[in-house]
Design an enzyme around this catalytic site. Structure first.
Site, PDB file in Angstrom:
ATOM      1  N   CYS A   2     -14.192 120.321  44.547  1.00  0.00           N
ATOM      2  CA  CYS A   2     -13.805 119.662  43.280  1.00  0.00           C
ATOM      3  C   CYS A   2     -12.281 119.601  43.027  1.00  0.00           C
ATOM      4  O   CYS A   2     -11.575 120.709  43.631  1.00  0.00           O
ATOM      5  CB  CYS A   2     -14.119 120.520  42.077  1.00  0.00           C
ATOM      6  N   ARG A  27     -11.215 117.059  48.330  1.00  0.00           N
ATOM      7  CA  ARG A  27     -11.890 118.372  47.898  1.00  0.00           C
ATOM      8  C   ARG A  27     -13.187 118.224  47.428  1.00  0.00           C
ATOM      9  O   ARG A  27     -13.949 119.183  47.190  1.00  0.00           O
ATOM     10  CB  ARG A  27     -11.019 118.850  46.786  1.00  0.00           C
ATOM     11  N   TRP A  74     -17.650 118.296  43.956  1.00  0.00           N
ATOM     12  CA  TRP A  74     -18.366 118.584  44.953  1.00  0.00           C
ATOM     13  C   TRP A  74     -19.657 119.277  44.287  1.00  0.00           C
ATOM     14  O   TRP A  74     -19.035 120.633  43.845  1.00  0.00           O
ATOM     15  CB  TRP A  74     -17.532 119.271  46.075  1.00  0.00           C
ATOM     16  N   GLY A 101     -14.822 125.353  40.798  1.00  0.00           N
ATOM     17  CA  GLY A 101     -15.442 127.083  41.066  1.00  0.00           C
ATOM     18  C   GLY A 101     -16.871 127.045  40.815  1.00  0.00           C
ATOM     19  O   GLY A 101     -17.699 126.191  40.588  1.00  0.00           O
ATOM     20  N   HIS A 505     -29.972 130.378  79.139  1.00  0.00           N
ATOM     21  CA  HIS A 505     -30.806 131.119  78.287  1.00  0.00           C
ATOM     22  C   HIS A 505     -31.285 130.461  77.258  1.00  0.00           C
ATOM     23  O   HIS A 505     -31.613 131.094  76.240  1.00  0.00           O
ATOM     24  CB  HIS A 505     -30.077 132.466  77.947  1.00  0.00           C
ATOM     25  N   LYS A 604     -12.742 119.475  52.134  1.00  0.00           N
ATOM     26  CA  LYS A 604     -11.782 120.076  52.904  1.00  0.00           C
ATOM     27  C   LYS A 604     -11.546 121.472  52.617  1.00  0.00           C
ATOM     28  O   LYS A 604     -11.072 122.271  53.401  1.00  0.00           O
ATOM     29  CB  LYS A 604     -10.772 119.127  52.584  1.00  0.00           C
TER      30      LYS A 604
HETATM   31  C1  G6P Z   1     -13.933 123.146  55.392  1.00  0.00           C
HETATM   32  C2  G6P Z   1     -13.200 122.351  56.123  1.00  0.00           C
HETATM   33  C3  G6P Z   1     -12.932 122.435  57.619  1.00  0.00           C
HETATM   34  C4  G6P Z   1     -12.224 123.912  57.753  1.00  0.00           C
HETATM   35  C5  G6P Z   1     -12.918 124.738  56.907  1.00  0.00           C
HETATM   36  C6  G6P Z   1     -11.960 126.172  56.794  1.00  0.00           C
HETATM   37  O1  G6P Z   1     -15.137 123.572  56.069  1.00  0.00           O
HETATM   38  O2  G6P Z   1     -14.101 121.039  56.183  1.00  0.00           O
HETATM   39  O3  G6P Z   1     -12.055 121.514  58.256  1.00  0.00           O
HETATM   40  O4  G6P Z   1     -11.917 124.226  59.055  1.00  0.00           O
HETATM   41  O5  G6P Z   1     -13.009 124.610  55.584  1.00  0.00           O
HETATM   42  O6  G6P Z   1     -10.728 125.907  56.104  1.00  0.00           O
HETATM   43  P1  G6P Z   1      -9.299 126.438  56.037  1.00  0.00           P
HETATM   44  O7  G6P Z   1      -8.653 125.725  55.161  1.00  0.00           O
HETATM   45  O8  G6P Z   1      -9.677 128.050  55.676  1.00  0.00           O
HETATM   46  O9  G6P Z   1      -9.029 126.372  57.446  1.00  0.00           O
END
Ligand code: G6P
Length: 609
Positions: A2, A27, A74, A101, A505, A604
């Site tokens: 969001c 976001r 989101w 949130g 495995h 993101k």
């Molecule tokens: C989300 C994003 C990823 C990212 C992850 C961790 O899943 O889509 O691209 O690697 O968050 O985010 P950060 O900002 O903590 O690296």
């Protein structure tokens, strides 16, 4: 998770909100809405879908004003739909809320409010906030919001406005980020700095348990008890140009191509040729202190976790310090044993990931030293960690992380070399040799990017497969995980990353002519082992694509496709082997015609647990 935007000033509010939402769309993008405040009532426009859908709807309506809120969602509580899209309102339509949130106690609050006679319109947790503000409002919006947030449990960053106390936006933060942008006679509220860059460089970052009342004339900050708080206005260094596509079809492609520069920028100024030493004074931890750490613990999520896995190999090989790595989300709920001799490295490009931030807070409670590797200078993690090593990648807009991964690898290589330096583990000449290898990487990356066309052709031949196996060993194992992650997140093809030693495995049972394997096999200490794995796949009629060293002739007759990469010190091959895998995922997604920069269901910045 969001994005929130707000504006009060003398510009027409609609374009400011829409442009702002476009920059926050990474976001979350399942629904969106805006509210424009009039003197008597607030007008809303909401849609299921993206900001472009909101724009289309707004073309049919005229919403005029200089003051309003916007939101891109989101979904967490309540499916993506027009009714569940923010802004949300109380029973009277007088109080309008946007929220990022999760309100964890919303069900019990909702029950109480319904018993008190409030009527709910949506399935969201957010709507309780609007009704609580309605319940507590006497004549001052700031006071009503302050009372309402006392009832909330969970994480929130929220903004509220009302015609009953016209000319104010009230914001509060407990968890997800919130910033205020300041300009002459106008103020902006946002979840991050991106939408503000084209308007102002003067920013105030809210801390947890802080709120602000913003009017056209100025702002006041308070804590949740209502006590005034003095805030510092920070100057931003990022520019609006950094968040443009600059002729590339997608942000992801532009960001892949930025990687050589990002590595250069992250190295820059961190090695003194005069003293032949790394200078990382910015870490906030003195060499004397760093010398005493006997263990490193890395915590991260997603792509940052994969960078951390590579970092573990860097640190162990270069500095000899035993290094553990853990998903931040797992660390939080297990009885992890840390002692004062452990240095905890948290890695997060956004600096806002809820699990990583919570893990960092946990570490601080245990009084352990923490160092953050992040791309966002004033992010929560940057502000809360004891030391910070910034990756100079600039803003990353594509949801799939690419350039920030390379920047993290660079920062982790520098950290490993620095630890080796302070511990006296590397001779001066060896340190210099490693540093010089690092300096060569941007140039070698450029040569891979120069051959992107051949990877595009490869994608053309392989885009129709439904499953892929990615295999690697030693430093190439995290690359296999990252390559598989890129493919699944943007093309929706099922891809599994595996350490190739584990193939026998289980995953070998999946091998047939319908399941190609992408094998990462640079010339290194596990080359022969990898060759045996390739032969095991070929024996079972599996098709093999290999990312291999460009001087490797032997590989040519053993696999179906070769993606050559230049040679570099074996420890640093992940810088080069990851790049073609990013391009491969990108071109496959492009052929499949999916939304590359905003893949479905992803966001993101994951600011909720
Ligand atoms: C989300 C994003 C990823 C990212 C992850 C961790 O899943 O889509 O691209 O690697 O968050 O985010 P950060 O900002 O903590 O690296």
């Amino acid at each position: 998770m969001c994005g929130i935007i707000g504006y009060i000033g003398s510009q027409k509010v609609l374009p400011v909100l829409i442009e702002g939402l476009k920059k926050l769309e990474y976001r979350g993008y399942d629904s969106a809405g805006i509210a424009v405040a009039g003197r008597r009532h607030v007008r809303l426009c909401r849609v299921k879908g993206k900001i472009s859908d909101l724009e289309k709807k707004l073309n049919q309506e005229s919403l005029d004003g200089n003051y309003g809120l916007g939101h891109t969602r989101w979904a967490t509580h309540g499916r993506p739909s027009e009714e569940n899209a923010h802004p949300h309102q109380d029973c009277t339509g007088s109080f309008v809320v946007v929220h990022n949130g999760i309100i964890e106690n919303y069900l019990s609050l909702k029950k109480e409010l319904i018993n008190e006679g409030h009527a709910f319109q949506t399935e969201t947790d957010t709507e309780v906030i609007a009704h609580l503000v309605e319940k507590y409002f006497e004549e001052n919006l700031g006071e009503a919001v302050q009372r309402a947030i006392q009832d909330l449990k969970g994480a929130f960053s929220l903004a509220v406005l009302s015609p009953l106390d016209w000319g104010k936006i009230v914001i509060a933060k407990m968890g997800p980020p919130a910033v205020v942008g300041i300009n002459e006679g106008e103020y902006f509220i946002s979840s991050d700095i991106n939408p503000l860059l084209s308007h102002t460089r003067n920013i105030v970052f809210l801390e947890d348990q802080e709120m602000a009342v913003v009017t056209k004339e100025g702002f006041q900050f308070f804590d949740f008890e209502g006590k005034a708080v003095e805030k510092k206005v920070e100057q931003l260094s990022w520019t609006p140009l950094m968040i443009e596509k600059r002729g590339f079809k997608h942000f992801m492609l532009k960001e892949i191509y930025e990687q050589p520069q990002v590595v250069r920028d992250t190295i820059s100024g961190r090695f003194s040729l005069e003293s032949k030493k790394l200078c990382l004074d910015e870490l906030g931890l003195s060499p004397q202190k760093l010398k005493h750490f006997s263990r490193v613990v890395i915590l991260a999520c997603g792509t940052s976790y994969h960078a951390g896995l590579v970092g573990k190999y860097f640190i162990e090989s270069l500095s000899g310090i035993p290094t553990d790595i853990e998903y931040a989300s797992e660390y939080r709920y297990r009885d992890f044993i840390l002692d004062r001799n452990s240095l905890v490295l948290v890695i997060s490009q956004s600096g806002e990931t809820a699990d990583t931030l919570a893990a960092l807070r946990e570490i601080k409670k245990q009084k352990c030293a923490s160092l953050a590797v992040t791309n966002v200078p004033k992010s929560s993690i940057a502000r809360e960690a004891q030391g910070v090593l910034l990756t100079h990648a600039g803003p990353e807009i594509g949801v799939a992380a690419t350039k920030t991964f390379s920047a993290q690898l660079t920062a982790l290589a520098l950290t490993a070399l620095y630890l080796a330096q302070v511990k006296g583990k590397l001779k001066e000449k060896d340190l210099l040799t490693f540093f010089q290898q690092l300096q060569r990487i941007p140039h070698l990356m450029e040569s891979i990017l120069g051959k992107a066309k051949s990877i595009q052709e490869l994608a053309q031949r392989y885009h129709a497969y439904s499953h892929f196996l990615y295999l690697g060993r030693w430093v190439s194992f995290p690359v296999a995980l990252e390559g598989a992650l890129k493919l699944k997140e943007i093309s929706y093809i099922h891809a599994e990353g595996y350490p190739s030693g584990e193939m026998k495995h289980g995953p070998i049972a999946l091998i047939d002519e319908k399941m190609p394997s992408m094998v990462i096999i640079p010339r290194d200490r596990v080359y022969e082992k990898m060759m045996s794995n390739i032969s095991e796949i070929k024996t079972r009629v599996g098709c093999v694509l290999a990312v291999a060293s460009e001087d490797d002739r032997e590989i040519l007759s053993n696999v179906d496709e070769v993606i050559p990469v230049p040679s570099v010190h074996p420890l640093f091959t992940p810088f080069l082997t990851t790049l073609p895998l990013q391009l491969f995922a990108y071109y496959i997604a492009a052929i499949r015609g999916v939304d590359i920069d905003q893949p479905r269901n992803l966001a993101k910045s994951v600011t909720v647990e």
